[in-house]
Design a protein around this motif. Sequence first.
Motif, PDB file in Angstrom:
ATOM      1  N   THR A 162     -17.899 -25.655  33.871  1.00  0.00           N
ATOM      2  CA  THR A 162     -16.843 -26.424  34.515  1.00  0.00           C
ATOM      3  C   THR A 162     -15.835 -25.464  35.140  1.00  0.00           C
ATOM      4  OG1 THR A 162     -15.425 -26.506  32.571  1.00  0.00           O
ATOM      5  CG2 THR A 162     -17.105 -28.256  32.798  1.00  0.00           C
ATOM      6  N   THR A 163     -14.917 -26.002  35.913  1.00  0.00           N
ATOM      7  CA  THR A 163     -13.894 -25.164  36.539  1.00  0.00           C
ATOM      8  C   THR A 163     -12.955 -24.558  35.498  1.00  0.00           C
ATOM      9  OG1 THR A 163     -12.546 -27.123  36.950  1.00  0.00           O
ATOM     10  CG2 THR A 163     -13.957 -26.365  38.754  1.00  0.00           C
ATOM     11  N   SER A 164     -12.911 -25.137  34.305  1.00  0.00           N
ATOM     12  CA  SER A 164     -12.092 -24.574  33.236  1.00  0.00           C
ATOM     13  C   SER A 164     -12.853 -23.520  32.433  1.00  0.00           C
ATOM     14  CB  SER A 164     -11.593 -25.686  32.311  1.00  0.00           C
ATOM     15  OG  SER A 164     -12.676 -26.284  31.640  1.00  0.00           O
ATOM     16  N   GLY A 165     -14.132 -23.273  32.774  1.00  0.00           N
ATOM     17  CA  GLY A 165     -14.924 -22.250  32.109  1.00  0.00           C
ATOM     18  C   GLY A 165     -15.757 -22.751  30.936  1.00  0.00           C
ATOM     19  N   ARG A 166     -15.629 -24.027  30.620  1.00  0.00           N
ATOM     20  CA  ARG A 166     -16.382 -24.610  29.510  1.00  0.00           C
ATOM     21  C   ARG A 166     -17.801 -24.948  29.956  1.00  0.00           C
ATOM     22  NH1 ARG A 166     -17.667 -29.128  27.270  1.00  0.00           N
ATOM     23  NH2 ARG A 166     -16.879 -30.495  28.860  1.00  0.00           N
ATOM     24  N   GLU A 197     -24.314 -33.505  25.747  1.00  0.00           N
ATOM     25  CA  GLU A 197     -23.512 -33.938  24.591  1.00  0.00           C
ATOM     26  C   GLU A 197     -22.138 -34.463  25.026  1.00  0.00           C
ATOM     27  OE1 GLU A 197     -25.005 -34.233  21.675  1.00  0.00           O
ATOM     28  OE2 GLU A 197     -26.725 -33.433  22.764  1.00  0.00           O
ATOM     29  N   ASP A 198     -21.648 -34.002  26.164  1.00  0.00           N
ATOM     30  CA  ASP A 198     -20.343 -34.440  26.659  1.00  0.00           C
ATOM     31  C   ASP A 198     -20.326 -35.913  27.054  1.00  0.00           C
ATOM     32  OD1 ASP A 198     -19.186 -31.889  26.388  1.00  0.00           O
ATOM     33  OD2 ASP A 198     -19.991 -31.280  28.333  1.00  0.00           O
ATOM     34  N   VAL A 199     -21.482 -36.474  27.367  1.00  0.00           N
ATOM     35  CA  VAL A 199     -21.529 -37.866  27.837  1.00  0.00           C
ATOM     36  C   VAL A 199     -22.308 -38.779  26.901  1.00  0.00           C
ATOM     37  CG1 VAL A 199     -21.215 -37.226  30.255  1.00  0.00           C
ATOM     38  CG2 VAL A 199     -23.539 -37.428  29.325  1.00  0.00           C
ATOM     39  N   VAL A 218     -14.295 -31.128  35.743  1.00  0.00           N
ATOM     40  CA  VAL A 218     -14.916 -30.881  37.043  1.00  0.00           C
ATOM     41  C   VAL A 218     -15.855 -29.682  36.947  1.00  0.00           C
ATOM     42  CG1 VAL A 218     -14.511 -30.327  39.473  1.00  0.00           C
ATOM     43  CG2 VAL A 218     -12.855 -31.717  38.230  1.00  0.00           C
ATOM     44  N   ALA A 219     -17.025 -29.821  37.585  1.00  0.00           N
ATOM     45  CA  ALA A 219     -17.953 -28.697  37.719  1.00  0.00           C
ATOM     46  C   ALA A 219     -18.413 -28.633  39.166  1.00  0.00           C
ATOM     47  CB  ALA A 219     -19.148 -28.870  36.792  1.00  0.00           C
ATOM     48  N   VAL A 220     -18.373 -27.445  39.742  1.00  0.00           N
ATOM     49  CA  VAL A 220     -18.920 -27.219  41.079  1.00  0.00           C
ATOM     50  C   VAL A 220     -20.344 -26.729  40.858  1.00  0.00           C
ATOM     51  CG1 VAL A 220     -18.716 -25.878  43.203  1.00  0.00           C
ATOM     52  CG2 VAL A 220     -16.653 -26.694  42.038  1.00  0.00           C
ATOM     53  N   VAL A 221     -21.311 -27.437  41.439  1.00  0.00           N
ATOM     54  CA  VAL A 221     -22.708 -27.213  41.076  1.00  0.00           C
ATOM     55  C   VAL A 221     -23.606 -26.682  42.192  1.00  0.00           C
ATOM     56  CG1 VAL A 221     -22.693 -28.799  39.132  1.00  0.00           C
ATOM     57  CG2 VAL A 221     -23.213 -29.669  41.410  1.00  0.00           C
TER      58      VAL A 221
END
Length: 178
Positions: free
Chosen positions: A57-61, A66-68, A129-132
């Motif tokens: 993710t944009t936060s580095g996680r 499992e997140d959903v 958010v994730a840029v993919v």
Amino acid sequence: MIPVLMTFVVLLGIVTAAHVVLTLALVRRLRTVEADRASSQRWPEAGATVTEFAVRTTSGRLATPEDVRVGERLVAFLKAGCGPCDELVDSLDPRLGATDVAAHFFVVGDPSDPRTGMMADRLGALGEVAVVGNGKEVMSAFGGVRVFPTLLRLRDGVIMAAGADPNRVLARIPQRTR
């Protein structure tokens, strides 16, 4: 004078018949194109389960299935530079603020493109958010996303609704009680 008029009427009839034939061929071709387009724009099926993926993710996680897989979730696939995607982002802000649903956004685009960064920044206030990049792995994991924008409402990792209309996709998500 009558032979000239007869020639004119015959030519007019031939041109009209050719026009009708060409118009019918064009209508048939448009129907084929629309049918192909509609079949390629199908949304992921309700009832499909999210499969394996891993993306930063944009936060580095590291985001994984499992997140959903617990509770109600909104997942959105957006493309940088897509006009309908920008409009959707604008419409989501007030809608999501009234719910307790966790939102996950996947922005498909070149990470070095300023439009991608701007979209990711706008979405950061609404959820994870994730840029993919090209996003194939993640889009496949969520039932084969093919069009942008795509919204998915998930419950415990299962797709409950899919589409581009937030009113339809988010319809049964309860509003926050104060």
